[in-house]
Design an enzyme around this catalytic site. Structure first.
Site, short mmCIF file in Angstrom:
data_model
loop_
_atom_site.label_atom_id
_atom_site.label_comp_id
_atom_site.label_asym_id
_atom_site.label_seq_id
_atom_site.Cartn_x
_atom_site.Cartn_y
_atom_site.Cartn_z
N LEU A 41 0.82 -1.21 0.00
CA LEU A 41 0.00 0.00 0.00
C LEU A 41 0.86 1.26 0.00
O LEU A 41 0.55 2.24 0.68
CB LEU A 41 -0.96 0.00 1.20
CG LEU A 41 -1.99 -1.13 1.24
CD1 LEU A 41 -2.84 -1.02 2.50
CD2 LEU A 41 -2.87 -1.11 0.01
N CYS A 42 1.96 1.21 -0.75
CA CYS A 42 2.84 2.39 -0.84
C CYS A 42 3.20 2.63 -2.31
O CYS A 42 4.36 2.83 -2.66
CB CYS A 42 4.09 2.20 0.01
SG CYS A 42 4.89 0.59 -0.14
#
Length: 222
Positions: A88-89
């Site tokens: 999630l980056c």
């Protein structure tokens, strides 16, 4: 049709959720600020140390330090890949991991054997899914462990290089530009390379070293 009580309950729940998400946003902003400061605060130290090494090297002549000795033929290479444990980056991990594969292809074309070591679950899983052998894995390296892990890794790699068991050591990582942009970078850390040319050293007064320049250089290089 929802009753007035149900509507009021939903309104109260929505307000509560908004308060929670607002608090989470504030916490995330604080964490991001600390991470940004950590990513940039070491640069002045690194730049000053590099300048010092260049100045000492310029006044030391040819050094016999084994950490500076390039191999006439490079056959065995170690690549350290620094990623993260969580996702999630955006492209933080995937972009670097894909560049690692391209880098490995180049090494293979040059008939070099590369031992890949990974820090973080994401690069480990990416490499294994694509059939890349990973010789060593480190996960869940917290802030408290950073210094100890770095020291242990540096000592191990230095010993392998000095013993002639590895010809080059590289690190693959994301160089921080800003919170949205990370630049995949591959840096050769062994053998060390110091530009002692006059143009690379800051202008300033000459120094007389005590003890001699090569001894100081030998103490600074590790």
């Amino acid at each position: 049709m929802a009753s007035l009580r149900d509507i009021r309950t939903r309104i109260a729940a929505t307000k509560s959720t908004r308060q929670i998400t607002s608090a989470m946003k504030m916490v995330s902003a604080a964490k991001l600020r600390r991470a940004t400061e950590a990513a940039t605060s070491a640069r002045p130290y690194q730049q000053r140390l590099t300048a010092t090494l260049q100045r000492v090297a310029q006044g030391s002549g040819d050094s016999e330090n084994p950490l500076l000795k390039a191999r006439p033929e490079v056959k065995k290479v170690i690549l350290i890949v620094l990623g993260s444990d969580r996702g999630l980056c955006a492209g933080f991990n995937n972009t670097l991991n894909r560049r690692v594969l391209d880098w490995l292809d180049v090494q293979k074309e040059q008939h070099r054997t590369v031992a890949v070591r990974t820090y973080g679950k994401k690069p480990r899983d990416f490499m294994k899914a694509r059939g890349v052998a990973v010789s060593d894995v480190r996960i869940e390296v917290t802030n408290v462990k950073y210094a100890g892990e770095a020291t242990a890794l540096a000592n191990e790699l230095t010993a392998l290089f000095v013993a002639g068991e590895v010809d080059e050591v590289w690190i693959g990582f994301n160089q921080f530009k800003n919170t949205l942009v990370q630049i995949p970078t591959f840096s050769k850390v062994l053998p060390l390379s110091i530009d002692a040319s006059a143009g690379a050293v800051e202008t300033g007064p000459d120094y007389r070293y005590e003890p001699a320049g090569p001894q100081i250089l030998d103490a600074l290089l590790p």
